[in-house]
Design a protein around this motif. Structure first.
Motif, mmCIF file in Angstrom:
data_model
loop_
_atom_site.group_PDB
_atom_site.id
_atom_site.type_symbol
_atom_site.label_atom_id
_atom_site.label_comp_id
_atom_site.label_asym_id
_atom_site.label_seq_id
_atom_site.Cartn_x
_atom_site.Cartn_y
_atom_site.Cartn_z
ATOM 1 N N LEU A 1 -35.564 -104.350 3.079
ATOM 2 C CA LEU A 1 -35.972 -104.862 1.912
ATOM 3 C C LEU A 1 -36.480 -103.762 1.075
ATOM 4 O O LEU A 1 -35.982 -103.409 -0.294
ATOM 5 N N PHE A 2 -36.811 -102.532 1.464
ATOM 6 C CA PHE A 2 -37.137 -101.421 0.689
ATOM 7 C C PHE A 2 -35.841 -100.956 0.042
ATOM 8 O O PHE A 2 -35.751 -100.611 -1.172
ATOM 9 N N ASP A 3 -34.847 -100.900 0.521
ATOM 10 C CA ASP A 3 -33.465 -100.509 0.064
ATOM 11 C C ASP A 3 -32.512 -101.510 -0.578
ATOM 12 O O ASP A 3 -31.699 -101.355 -1.267
ATOM 13 N N ALA A 4 -33.176 -102.818 -0.694
ATOM 14 C CA ALA A 4 -32.308 -103.986 -1.308
ATOM 15 C C ALA A 4 -32.266 -103.868 -2.697
ATOM 16 O O ALA A 4 -33.216 -103.219 -3.470
ATOM 17 N N LEU B 1 -44.295 -99.288 -0.071
ATOM 18 C CA LEU B 1 -44.779 -98.530 0.929
ATOM 19 C C LEU B 1 -46.227 -98.426 1.516
ATOM 20 O O LEU B 1 -46.871 -98.578 2.400
ATOM 21 N N GLY B 2 -46.789 -98.186 0.379
ATOM 22 C CA GLY B 2 -48.440 -97.944 0.326
ATOM 23 C C GLY B 2 -49.204 -99.204 0.540
ATOM 24 O O GLY B 2 -50.251 -99.355 1.362
ATOM 25 N N VAL B 3 -48.715 -100.358 -0.178
ATOM 26 C CA VAL B 3 -49.722 -101.712 -0.248
ATOM 27 C C VAL B 3 -49.040 -102.695 0.921
ATOM 28 O O VAL B 3 -49.934 -103.136 1.690
ATOM 29 N N LEU B 4 -48.001 -102.502 1.406
ATOM 30 C CA LEU B 4 -47.388 -103.460 2.499
ATOM 31 C C LEU B 4 -47.204 -102.777 3.684
ATOM 32 O O LEU B 4 -47.140 -103.605 4.824
ATOM 33 N N GLY B 5 -47.366 -101.323 3.815
ATOM 34 C CA GLY B 5 -46.943 -100.970 5.205
ATOM 35 C C GLY B 5 -47.792 -101.468 6.330
ATOM 36 O O GLY B 5 -47.213 -101.548 7.600
ATOM 37 N N SER B 6 -49.071 -101.325 6.229
ATOM 38 C CA SER B 6 -49.804 -101.859 7.251
ATOM 39 C C SER B 6 -49.795 -103.040 7.604
ATOM 40 O O SER B 6 -50.004 -103.694 8.812
ATOM 41 N N PHE B 7 -49.255 -103.941 6.446
ATOM 42 C CA PHE B 7 -49.200 -105.605 7.075
ATOM 43 C C PHE B 7 -48.067 -105.626 7.926
ATOM 44 O O PHE B 7 -47.984 -107.037 8.427
ATOM 45 N N ILE B 8 -46.970 -104.865 7.989
ATOM 46 C CA ILE B 8 -45.917 -104.898 8.842
ATOM 47 C C ILE B 8 -46.183 -105.477 10.291
ATOM 48 O O ILE B 8 -45.927 -106.140 10.931
ATOM 49 N N LEU C 1 -37.418 -104.141 -7.074
ATOM 50 C CA LEU C 1 -37.929 -103.341 -8.275
ATOM 51 C C LEU C 1 -38.743 -102.189 -7.974
ATOM 52 O O LEU C 1 -39.814 -102.488 -7.124
ATOM 53 N N LYS C 2 -38.347 -100.963 -8.155
ATOM 54 C CA LYS C 2 -39.330 -99.972 -7.857
ATOM 55 C C LYS C 2 -40.120 -99.100 -8.853
ATOM 56 O O LYS C 2 -40.475 -97.896 -8.674
ATOM 57 N N SER C 3 -39.909 -99.710 -10.329
ATOM 58 C CA SER C 3 -40.399 -98.962 -11.288
ATOM 59 C C SER C 3 -40.816 -100.189 -12.388
ATOM 60 O O SER C 3 -39.809 -100.791 -12.808
ATOM 61 N N ALA C 4 -41.972 -100.194 -12.646
ATOM 62 C CA ALA C 4 -42.454 -101.292 -13.544
ATOM 63 C C ALA C 4 -43.667 -100.579 -14.191
ATOM 64 O O ALA C 4 -44.037 -99.794 -14.293
ATOM 65 N N SER C 5 -43.980 -101.577 -15.349
ATOM 66 C CA SER C 5 -44.959 -101.132 -16.292
ATOM 67 C C SER C 5 -46.510 -100.900 -15.840
ATOM 68 O O SER C 5 -47.005 -99.978 -16.297
ATOM 69 N N THR C 6 -46.666 -101.436 -14.806
ATOM 70 C CA THR C 6 -47.854 -101.011 -13.934
ATOM 71 C C THR C 6 -47.525 -101.061 -12.538
ATOM 72 O O THR C 6 -46.648 -101.180 -12.089
ATOM 73 N N ASP C 7 -48.695 -100.581 -11.831
ATOM 74 C CA ASP C 7 -48.268 -100.566 -10.250
ATOM 75 C C ASP C 7 -48.740 -102.073 -9.914
ATOM 76 O O ASP C 7 -49.101 -103.147 -10.420
ATOM 77 N N ALA D 1 -43.472 -104.607 -5.440
ATOM 78 C CA ALA D 1 -44.567 -104.627 -4.565
ATOM 79 C C ALA D 1 -45.370 -103.031 -4.824
ATOM 80 O O ALA D 1 -45.699 -102.476 -3.865
ATOM 81 N N GLY D 2 -45.001 -102.692 -5.983
ATOM 82 C CA GLY D 2 -45.429 -101.219 -6.426
ATOM 83 C C GLY D 2 -44.397 -100.287 -6.644
ATOM 84 O O GLY D 2 -43.115 -100.632 -6.393
ATOM 85 N N ASN D 3 -44.627 -99.256 -7.328
ATOM 86 C CA ASN D 3 -43.512 -98.209 -7.743
ATOM 87 C C ASN D 3 -43.244 -97.211 -6.734
ATOM 88 O O ASN D 3 -42.457 -96.415 -6.829
ATOM 89 N N ASP D 4 -43.836 -97.434 -5.653
ATOM 90 C CA ASP D 4 -43.475 -96.741 -4.448
ATOM 91 C C ASP D 4 -42.476 -97.628 -3.426
ATOM 92 O O ASP D 4 -42.183 -97.333 -2.189
#
Length: 427
Positions: free
Chosen positions: A242-245, A202-209, A249-255, A196-199
């Motif tokens: 989930l973040f720590d699971a 946190l950036g894209v899912l955060g407010s959906f919580i 995946l926290k590093s991918a070819s794109t965001d 869900a992003g290289n962060d």
């Protein structure tokens, strides 16, 4: 996909808040891509300049310019802004050389409306309001007036590989606990379970919580934050898991906003956009499905965030009536153009549900599921949710998830900032 597309879901700052970020010199980025030279009779027609951000899908620019050239009641020029659309438009709208009509993610912000940078378009929508997706129109309405006309609907959603879940004996996750379990089970040495992003999302899912926990950004009376409860603290704790699971995946070819990691097998599941569904389908055929973001907690619910680039009429338009007439002709009256926009360029959902069946890419399969998600699970930022409120919340979330700070302390401080911001914008 143009990077501007991801701003579709994060534009609540509006022009009044962002104008200071852009240089207000003579170069506004405006180009005069006008219709072909007209006769002397046509020269008397009013002029309307229309601005769009650079869409990533092939053919959009050509279609919008073609529609402008075909319009007979005004000379319409199209400005295709290739970079920094929001900053460029923000600066230009403060000048006399800015656009007459411009698109803005999820319609104008409250700051824009209160600064009188846009005009009321209730009259051109008229009875057609009932044809548009209600949740979209709710966001475009303030004090019983409509401030923009939706062009097309985009959304986020979770892509998953059907065969991989089946092999693992899993069902598509409906709760965050199921998502965590699936991410960990699907992880291999060569493939992540969920991206869900290289962060870490946190950036894209955060407010959906907030929504996934069954809460709202703003209280029903519009005077305070709607998220500062024990249900949110518990939901954030689950998100941290989930973040720590291991499967996250926290590093991918794109965001996250580019589905390439899912397409090329870097991850079994990815949070991404509807705009990439055509590419996903080409790569995986029928071996993929889509689901909303899972529910969190006993009072939680599945959610999908969506947005609608919407046509706004500038209060500085050279001819406001002519500008409004063009918006009405293209985005209110002409259903054929809206169907073409949905069918011909990537994957989009018509802003009018009655057109779903004619929009081939969302008429069946995963596209139809996505369109239904907007109706059943769709959420969009409250018009009172300003950038300052969003920043206060995201800072608190990061402090809890990444730094291990106390949730109640952090979100109470964020809620206080939201309350102050609400007082500012509502008087």
């Amino acid at each position: 996909m143009s990077l501007s597309r991801r701003h579709l879901f994060t534009l609540s700052g509006g022009i009044a808040a962002t104008a200071g970020l852009a240089a207000c010199g003579s170069n506004t980025g405006r180009t005069d891509t006008a219709a072909p030279a007209a006769s002397s009779a046509a020269a008397a027609l009013p002029s309307v300049s229309v601005w769009y951000h650079k869409y990533g899908e092939d053919g959009v620019e050509q279609a919008l310019k073609k529609w402008a050239a075909e319009y007979t009641k005004a000379k319409v020029s199209v400005n295709w802004v290739a970079a920094d659309y929001e900053k460029t438009a923000a600066a230009a709208l403060l000048t006399s050389s800015g656009p007459d009509v411009f698109e803005w993610g999820t319609g104008p912000s409250l700051d824009m409306i209160q600064a009188k940078q846009v005009v009321d378009v209730t009259d051109i929508v008229g009875a057609a309001k009932a044809d548009f997706t209600p949740t979209v129109m709710k966001r475009l309405t303030f004090q019983d007036k409509i401030w923009a006309v939706p062009q097309t609907v985009d959304m986020h959603l979770l892509y998953y590989r059907k065969s991989l879940l089946t092999k693992a004996g899993l069902q598509p996750p409906k709760t965050i606990d199921e998502l965590i379990a699936a991410a960990n089970a699907l992880k291999t040495k060569d493939m992540g379970g969920f991206f869900a992003g290289n962060d870490g999302g946190l950036g894209v899912l955060g407010s959906f919580i907030i929504w996934a926990a069954g809460l709202e950004q703003i209280s029903a009376d519009g005077k305070s934050a709607g998220f500062n409860t024990g249900a949110l603290y518990d939901a954030v704790a689950k998100f941290k898991t989930l973040f720590d699971a291991p499967g996250m995946l926290k590093s991918a070819s794109t965001d996250w906003y580019d589905a390439t990691p899912f397409i090329n097998g870097e991850t079994a599941m990815q949070w991404a956009g509807l705009w990439d569904m055509t590419k996903v389908q080409a790569a995986h055929q029928d071996d993929f499905g889509v689901i909303p973001f899972p529910a969190i907690g006993s009072g939680g619910r599945q959610v999908v965030p969506f947005g609608a680039y919407s046509a706004c009429v500038s209060a500085k338009a050279k001819d406001v009536d002519a500008a409004k007439a063009y918006v009405k002709a293209i985005w209110v009256d002409d259903d054929a153009k809206q169907i073409e926009f949905s069918n011909a360029f990537g994957t989009h959902i018509p802003a009018k549900p009655k057109l779903f069946a004619q929009a081939s890419k969302v008429a069946s399969g995963a596209g139809a599921d996505a369109a239904k998600f907007v109706t059943d699970f769709g959420h969009i930022d409250d018009i009172l949710w300003t950038p300052a409120s969003g920043t206060a919340y995201s800072t608190a979330l990061s402090n809890v998830v990444k730094s291990g700070k106390d949730a109640q302390t952090e979100f109470t401080a964020a809620a206080d900032k939201v309350a102050a911001e609400l007082k500012r914008v509502t008087g």
